[in-house]
Design a protein around this motif. Structure first.
Motif, PDB file in Angstrom:
ATOM      1  N   ASP A 116      -2.622   4.265   9.066  1.00 37.87           N
ATOM      2  CA  ASP A 116      -3.501   3.102   8.975  1.00 37.87           C
ATOM      3  C   ASP A 116      -4.322   3.102   7.698  1.00 37.87           C
ATOM      4  O   ASP A 116      -5.073   2.156   7.429  1.00 37.87           O
ATOM      5  CB  ASP A 116      -4.455   3.070  10.183  1.00 37.87           C
ATOM      6  N   ILE A 117      -4.202   4.137   6.903  1.00 41.17           N
ATOM      7  CA  ILE A 117      -4.956   4.240   5.649  1.00 41.17           C
ATOM      8  C   ILE A 117      -4.389   3.252   4.632  1.00 41.17           C
ATOM      9  O   ILE A 117      -3.173   3.089   4.508  1.00 41.17           O
ATOM     10  CB  ILE A 117      -4.891   5.674   5.100  1.00 41.17           C
ATOM     11  N   ARG A 118      -5.265   2.584   3.915  1.00 38.18           N
ATOM     12  CA  ARG A 118      -4.858   1.671   2.856  1.00 38.18           C
ATOM     13  C   ARG A 118      -5.592   2.025   1.567  1.00 38.18           C
ATOM     14  O   ARG A 118      -6.801   2.212   1.594  1.00 38.18           O
ATOM     15  CB  ARG A 118      -5.136   0.215   3.268  1.00 38.18           C
ATOM     16  N   PRO A 119      -4.902   2.136   0.431  1.00 34.33           N
ATOM     17  CA  PRO A 119      -3.463   1.967   0.317  1.00 34.33           C
ATOM     18  C   PRO A 119      -2.700   3.065   1.050  1.00 34.33           C
ATOM     19  O   PRO A 119      -3.205   4.187   1.181  1.00 34.33           O
ATOM     20  CB  PRO A 119      -3.201   2.037  -1.185  1.00 34.33           C
ATOM     21  N   GLU A 120      -1.519   2.743   1.510  1.00 39.93           N
ATOM     22  CA  GLU A 120      -0.731   3.645   2.335  1.00 39.93           C
ATOM     23  C   GLU A 120      -0.332   4.889   1.549  1.00 39.93           C
ATOM     24  O   GLU A 120       0.199   4.780   0.439  1.00 39.93           O
ATOM     25  CB  GLU A 120       0.523   2.906   2.810  1.00 39.93           C
ATOM     26  N   PRO A 121      -0.608   6.079   2.079  1.00 38.54           N
ATOM     27  CA  PRO A 121      -0.180   7.304   1.378  1.00 38.54           C
ATOM     28  C   PRO A 121       1.327   7.306   1.155  1.00 38.54           C
ATOM     29  O   PRO A 121       2.097   6.771   1.957  1.00 38.54           O
ATOM     30  CB  PRO A 121      -0.606   8.415   2.337  1.00 38.54           C
ATOM     31  N   ASN A 122       1.750   7.928   0.067  1.00 36.62           N
ATOM     32  CA  ASN A 122       3.157   7.862  -0.329  1.00 36.62           C
ATOM     33  C   ASN A 122       4.110   8.337   0.761  1.00 36.62           C
ATOM     34  O   ASN A 122       5.179   7.747   0.968  1.00 36.62           O
ATOM     35  CB  ASN A 122       3.377   8.684  -1.597  1.00 36.62           C
ATOM     36  N   PHE A 123       3.751   9.412   1.463  1.00 34.15           N
ATOM     37  CA  PHE A 123       4.650   9.949   2.489  1.00 34.15           C
ATOM     38  C   PHE A 123       4.984   8.893   3.537  1.00 34.15           C
ATOM     39  O   PHE A 123       6.091   8.887   4.099  1.00 34.15           O
ATOM     40  CB  PHE A 123       4.012  11.164   3.157  1.00 34.15           C
ATOM     41  N   TYR A 124       4.034   8.005   3.826  1.00 38.16           N
ATOM     42  CA  TYR A 124       4.202   7.040   4.922  1.00 38.16           C
ATOM     43  C   TYR A 124       4.761   5.696   4.466  1.00 38.16           C
ATOM     44  O   TYR A 124       4.870   4.771   5.272  1.00 38.16           O
ATOM     45  CB  TYR A 124       2.859   6.851   5.624  1.00 38.16           C
ATOM     46  N   LYS A 125       5.123   5.580   3.197  1.00 29.22           N
ATOM     47  CA  LYS A 125       5.796   4.365   2.726  1.00 29.22           C
ATOM     48  C   LYS A 125       7.246   4.418   3.218  1.00 29.22           C
ATOM     49  O   LYS A 125       8.096   5.029   2.596  1.00 29.22           O
ATOM     50  CB  LYS A 125       5.745   4.271   1.201  1.00 29.22           C
ATOM     51  N   LYS A 126       7.523   3.774   4.337  1.00 25.98           N
ATOM     52  CA  LYS A 126       8.845   3.867   4.942  1.00 25.98           C
ATOM     53  C   LYS A 126       9.848   3.027   4.142  1.00 25.98           C
ATOM     54  O   LYS A 126       9.505   1.931   3.679  1.00 25.98           O
ATOM     55  CB  LYS A 126       8.793   3.404   6.399  1.00 25.98           C
TER      56      LYS A 126
END
Length: 258
Positions: A116-126
């Protein structure tokens, strides 16, 4: 072995770009390359010649944290460190935040969470993805594909985002982006070859993905990390990078008999 036309085509693209490195001894497998005014170090290995492994913790169960500590531990085992690179994202305690397999043992499970963190952390960029090594092959797969068709991985590490997915750049990448950072990543243009790349300078995600796809000829490629985190151990190029975040978590390494 079944003829793999896609793998053949990828090698042809790499040859045309001058990116395929000869299967020379592992310590001589890195070279500087350029693509569209950006500079890179590319290290290529043939699995028939190179012993590629993943490392995280030493005999004391503490993370190696640095390339020099890993080299010292390997020396005690009669091995030499020929090449190393930070190998996937990790937490403050240097533990992998996603899948981590070492010596056939799954030490951390696949992470399919969102953020839910914005900007989205790189690991969670699906999609994020997984680099893996079996007994005789290497590959990069999007995480969902890995879960659907899991290989018999001897070593594996999860990171993200994917840079290239089946020949297509990650959908979040923006042409002309001004978010420029040092970055590193990995691909396996054929099941028997692995290519690692780290920038010498800063590039966008879009340009880094294009480097893997259009210059190295990789249909699937995985981002390992960026900013101050990327590091490489390449003695022939005078590189033994200290970690930028207090230590490395997973480390991908090539080892040789001492």
């Amino acid at each position: 072995m079944r003829f793999d036309w896609k793998s053949f085509a990828a090698v042809a693209v790499s040859l045309a770009a001058g990116a395929v490195l000869s299967a020379t001894p592992a310590a001589a497998a890195c070279e500087r390359q350029s693509f569209e005014d950006a500079a890179y170090i590319v290290c290529g290995f043939d699995l028939a010649e190179a012993d590629i492994r993943l490392f995280w913790r030493g005999a004391d169960d503490a993370p190696h944290a640095t390339f020099s500590a890993l080299a010292a531990d390997l020396k005690a085992e009669g091995l030499a460190l020929a090449f190393a690179m930070n190998g996937g994202m990790y937490g403050d305690d240097l533990s992998p935040i996603g899948l981590y397999v070492e010596g056939g043992e799954e030490l951390r499970s696949v992470n399919t969470e969102t953020s839910d963190i914005r900007p989205e952390p790189n690991f969670y960029k699906k999609p994020n993805g997984i680099f893996y090594l079996t007994d005789d092959a290497a590959g990069v797969m999007a995480t969902d594909d890995y879960l659907a068709h899991p290989p018999e991985a001897a070593f594996a590490t999860q990171s993200g985002p994917m840079l290239v997915i089946d020949g297509t750049l990650h959908p979040a990448f923006i042409p002309g982006s001004t978010s420029l950072k040092p970055r590193n990543g990995v691909c396996a243009p054929t099941p028997g070859t692995v290519r690692f790349a780290i920038t010498e300078g800063s590039v966008s995600f879009h340009d880094f993905g294009r480097f893997f796809r259009d210059h190295l000829g990789c249909d699937n490629a995985l981002f390992l990390d960026g900013g101050s985190a990327p590091g490489i151990y390449a003695p022939d190029l005078g590189r033994d990078d200290p970690p930028g975040h207090g230590g490395y978590g997973p480390i991908i390494a090539v080892v040789e008999p001492k």
